[in-house]
Scaffold this active site. Sequence first.
Site, short mmCIF file in Angstrom:
data_model
loop_
_atom_site.label_atom_id
_atom_site.label_comp_id
_atom_site.label_asym_id
_atom_site.label_seq_id
_atom_site.Cartn_x
_atom_site.Cartn_y
_atom_site.Cartn_z
N GLY A 109 0.83 -1.20 0.00
CA GLY A 109 0.00 0.00 0.00
C GLY A 109 0.86 1.25 0.00
CB SER A 155 -5.96 0.72 13.80
OG SER A 155 -6.92 1.68 14.18
CE1 TYR A 200 -8.92 -0.44 9.28
CE2 TYR A 200 -9.09 0.29 11.56
CZ TYR A 200 -8.46 0.34 10.32
OH TYR A 200 -7.39 1.16 10.14
CE LYS A 256 -5.63 -1.87 10.36
NZ LYS A 256 -4.44 -1.94 9.49
P1 NDP Z 1 -5.44 4.57 2.18
O1 NDP Z 1 -6.81 4.09 1.86
O2 NDP Z 1 -5.00 5.93 1.77
O3 NDP Z 1 -4.36 3.53 1.64
C1 NDP Z 1 -4.53 2.16 1.79
C2 NDP Z 1 -3.51 1.47 0.91
O4 NDP Z 1 -3.66 0.06 1.05
C3 NDP Z 1 -3.69 1.81 -0.56
O5 NDP Z 1 -2.43 2.15 -1.07
C4 NDP Z 1 -4.19 0.51 -1.17
O6 NDP Z 1 -3.69 0.29 -2.47
C5 NDP Z 1 -3.60 -0.53 -0.25
N1 NDP Z 1 -4.37 -1.76 -0.29
C6 NDP Z 1 -5.63 -1.95 0.14
N2 NDP Z 1 -5.99 -3.22 -0.06
C7 NDP Z 1 -4.93 -3.85 -0.64
C8 NDP Z 1 -4.69 -5.19 -1.08
N3 NDP Z 1 -5.61 -6.14 -0.95
N4 NDP Z 1 -3.49 -5.48 -1.62
C9 NDP Z 1 -2.53 -4.52 -1.74
N5 NDP Z 1 -2.71 -3.24 -1.35
C10 NDP Z 1 -3.90 -2.91 -0.80
O7 NDP Z 1 -5.33 4.38 3.76
P2 NDP Z 1 -4.28 4.90 4.84
O8 NDP Z 1 -3.03 5.36 4.20
O9 NDP Z 1 -5.00 5.80 5.74
O10 NDP Z 1 -4.03 3.54 5.64
C11 NDP Z 1 -2.81 2.83 5.64
C12 NDP Z 1 -2.83 1.83 6.79
O11 NDP Z 1 -2.95 2.54 8.03
C13 NDP Z 1 -4.01 0.85 6.75
O12 NDP Z 1 -3.60 -0.41 7.17
C14 NDP Z 1 -4.98 1.46 7.75
O13 NDP Z 1 -5.84 0.49 8.28
C15 NDP Z 1 -4.03 2.01 8.78
N6 NDP Z 1 -4.58 3.03 9.63
C16 NDP Z 1 -5.03 4.22 9.09
C17 NDP Z 1 -5.57 5.18 9.92
C18 NDP Z 1 -6.07 6.49 9.41
O14 NDP Z 1 -6.63 7.25 10.22
N7 NDP Z 1 -5.89 6.84 8.15
C19 NDP Z 1 -5.69 4.95 11.37
C20 NDP Z 1 -5.19 3.69 11.81
C21 NDP Z 1 -4.65 2.78 10.96
P3 NDP Z 1 -4.54 0.61 -3.79
O15 NDP Z 1 -5.10 2.00 -3.63
O16 NDP Z 1 -3.55 0.46 -4.87
O17 NDP Z 1 -5.65 -0.42 -3.82
#
Ligand code: NDP
Length: 246
Positions: free
Chosen positions: A11, A141, A154, A158
């Site tokens: 990601g 998270s 979720y 987590k």
């Molecule tokens: P985004 O939605 O901006 O990014 C999520 C990323 O995960 C994207 O790049 C997406 O890639 C990738 N992704 C999702 N599913 C898959 C998959 N099956 N295989 C490969 N890649 C995948 O979210 P955030 O940047 O906010 O989140 C990043 C991490 O931080 C996550 O694990 C989230 O749960 C965690 N988190 C975020 C918080 C927040 O407040 N934002 C709080 C706590 C935890 P693509 O777009 O190419 O599909």
Amino acid sequence: MLTGKTALITGGAKGIGRAIALKMADENANVAIVYRGSEQSALDTQKEILAKGVHCAIYKCDVADFTATKALVTQVVKDFGSFQILVNNAGIKADKLLIAMKEEDFDTVIATNLKGAFNMTKHAGTLFLKQRQGRIINISSVSGLMGNIGQCNYAAAKAGLIGFTKSTAKEMALRQVTCNAIAPGFIDTDMTKKLQPEIKEEIIKLIPLKRLGQAEDIANLCVYLSSELAGYITGEVIKVDGGLYI
Ligand code: NDP
């Protein structure tokens, strides 16, 4: 701080993962970015990283697919020689109250957020154990620590990732491979942009530092945990949440 190292970030094209990828490159690490659908964002991030003078390649892979993640790790090793840092950052959410949640909402979130980390860590971990060197960082998270309305899928994924982190840390410690989890609070990314403004305001009221976090707040800790400075830290869960869950 990370010269000679290569980091694989799932990601890594967007949001927190992108910030981690850029910060790793700032510290001179080569970067392998894994994306699933956001090809243009992956290409843009790759361009930005290459401009920093390190090697960067992008890979399309669904982390929930066991066979595909095995092929991914093989390909990254072929392209970079090896890698020493794995950041399991890929994540999705499908928020609904438990009574309204469909089986599919539960399964897909567990498949990406929890099994995805298993898939990646199993394949990369085999390599890390062989090379007696490796840093694994799982992006959990605060939802996994405190629970959250509408997030039973979720939060379960987590929280599961925390148990997974601690077990992996114990299993891999003898070979000097560390495994830690970061538990972000509310971070300003696409994931939280979908929140309604009034809900966001209510959330900010609950955060002692009175603001959402930035993706760079997570990236800073990620770089630290990947560095020599953190060589004696393993099995930890570190919150980066502005004090939300004290
Ligand atoms: P985004 O939605 O901006 O990014 C999520 C990323 O995960 C994207 O790049 C997406 O890639 C990738 N992704 C999702 N599913 C898959 C998959 N099956 N295989 C490969 N890649 C995948 O979210 P955030 O940047 O906010 O989140 C990043 C991490 O931080 C996550 O694990 C989230 O749960 C965690 N988190 C975020 C918080 C927040 O407040 N934002 C709080 C706590 C935890 P693509 O777009 O190419 O599909």
